[in-house]
Design an enzyme around this catalytic site. Sequence first.
Site, PDB file in Angstrom:
ATOM      1  N   VAL A   1      -5.255   5.661  -3.279  1.00  0.00           N
ATOM      2  CA  VAL A   1      -4.180   4.717  -2.957  1.00  0.00           C
ATOM      3  C   VAL A   1      -3.594   4.896  -1.561  1.00  0.00           C
ATOM      4  O   VAL A   1      -2.826   4.044  -1.112  1.00  0.00           O
ATOM      5  CB  VAL A   1      -3.039   4.816  -3.991  1.00  0.00           C
ATOM      6  CG1 VAL A   1      -3.517   4.369  -5.359  1.00  0.00           C
ATOM      7  CG2 VAL A   1      -2.444   6.214  -4.045  1.00  0.00           C
ATOM      8  N   TYR A   2      -3.917   5.973  -0.856  1.00  0.00           N
ATOM      9  CA  TYR A   2      -3.332   6.173   0.467  1.00  0.00           C
ATOM     10  C   TYR A   2      -3.770   5.042   1.403  1.00  0.00           C
ATOM     11  O   TYR A   2      -4.962   4.832   1.647  1.00  0.00           O
ATOM     12  CB  TYR A   2      -3.752   7.511   1.061  1.00  0.00           C
ATOM     13  CG  TYR A   2      -3.151   8.735   0.399  1.00  0.00           C
ATOM     14  CD1 TYR A   2      -2.100   8.639  -0.512  1.00  0.00           C
ATOM     15  CD2 TYR A   2      -3.641  10.004   0.676  1.00  0.00           C
ATOM     16  CE1 TYR A   2      -1.560   9.758  -1.117  1.00  0.00           C
ATOM     17  CE2 TYR A   2      -3.107  11.139   0.074  1.00  0.00           C
ATOM     18  CZ  TYR A   2      -2.073  11.005  -0.826  1.00  0.00           C
ATOM     19  OH  TYR A   2      -1.550  12.128  -1.424  1.00  0.00           O
ATOM     20  N   SER A   3      -2.779   4.315   1.881  1.00  0.00           N
ATOM     21  CA  SER A   3      -3.019   3.157   2.750  1.00  0.00           C
ATOM     22  C   SER A   3      -4.064   2.230   2.142  1.00  0.00           C
ATOM     23  O   SER A   3      -4.930   1.690   2.827  1.00  0.00           O
ATOM     24  CB  SER A   3      -3.435   3.607   4.155  1.00  0.00           C
ATOM     25  OG  SER A   3      -2.379   4.312   4.771  1.00  0.00           O
TER      26      SER A   3
END
Length: 326
Positions: A60-62
């Site tokens: 989910v990071y960026s």
Amino acid sequence: MKMHRLGHSGLQVSELCLGCMSFGDPLRGGHPWTLPKDESRDLIRQAIEAGINFLDTANVYSDGSSEEIVGEVLWHIARRDEVVLATKVQGVMLNEPQMAGLSRRSIMHNIDASLKRLRTDHVDLYQIHRWDNATPIEETMEALHDVVKAGKARYLGASTMWAWQFAKAQETARANGWTRFISMQNQINLLYREEEHEMIPLCRDQGVGLIPWSPIARGKLARPVGAATERTAQDGYMKFLFDKTAEADARVISAVQALAAQLGRPMAQVAMAWVRQKPGVSAPIVGVTKPDQLAEAIAGLDLVLTQGQMADLEAPYIPRPPLGQM
């Protein structure tokens, strides 16, 4: 750079872990302070050349672009067998909202999507990012076990949950002969010590390695009380974590500042030394956006605090409500 075993497992990791949430498309995922590919490459290279072999990211990071950048640049810098690569699953991807959570369907889809973005056939550590109340833990643990048996992950880890949930997951795996978690990624820093009551003792007893996130409290322990940065103004999660405890936090930050001045060290090195010396910690996760921040973290690895200094840093702390499902 020293190497540590991750808990009681055979996995060897560097004493610092490079957190990759700082890397990603600034226009994706609501993190305008993240670094695009070229700037990320420089920091990844700096970390690898300094001996950091442990990198941690998440799907989910960026919105996936952190994994994309890591996969695009890392293998031009290091061989696959030199790197311990970790990622996570559970959160909502903006373009795949039906693939969130820890159902078998989600896990099987997301491991393949992460491997594609990371440009590798396996990750070394596959972690559940948070607990999923909507999915039976038996379904989650069996699916994770199958990911390991398929060769797509070497080990399993978990992050940020209540201690009873972690114990339940581990017992479910043990009772069924499935793969258990070898690591816990939870928040441990001088401004948030509630994990000392249950989670840290549980992990130490069970031989689970700790890889704390936010060891300098999203930068709050790296600067004097009231000092702000561009990220401070943009980081809504920081406000969630610390706004309600600002007065109590100020006393802790002042204690870090006083000891740092006494030792002639940056505040961040003092705060990080406290975390590194906590029993059970294998490798704190360092998130940086500038080369000097990473250099400072590496240079601080020689700092060893006395028991008296540790006690002085801990004395101003006031317990606060635990955040088991942050």
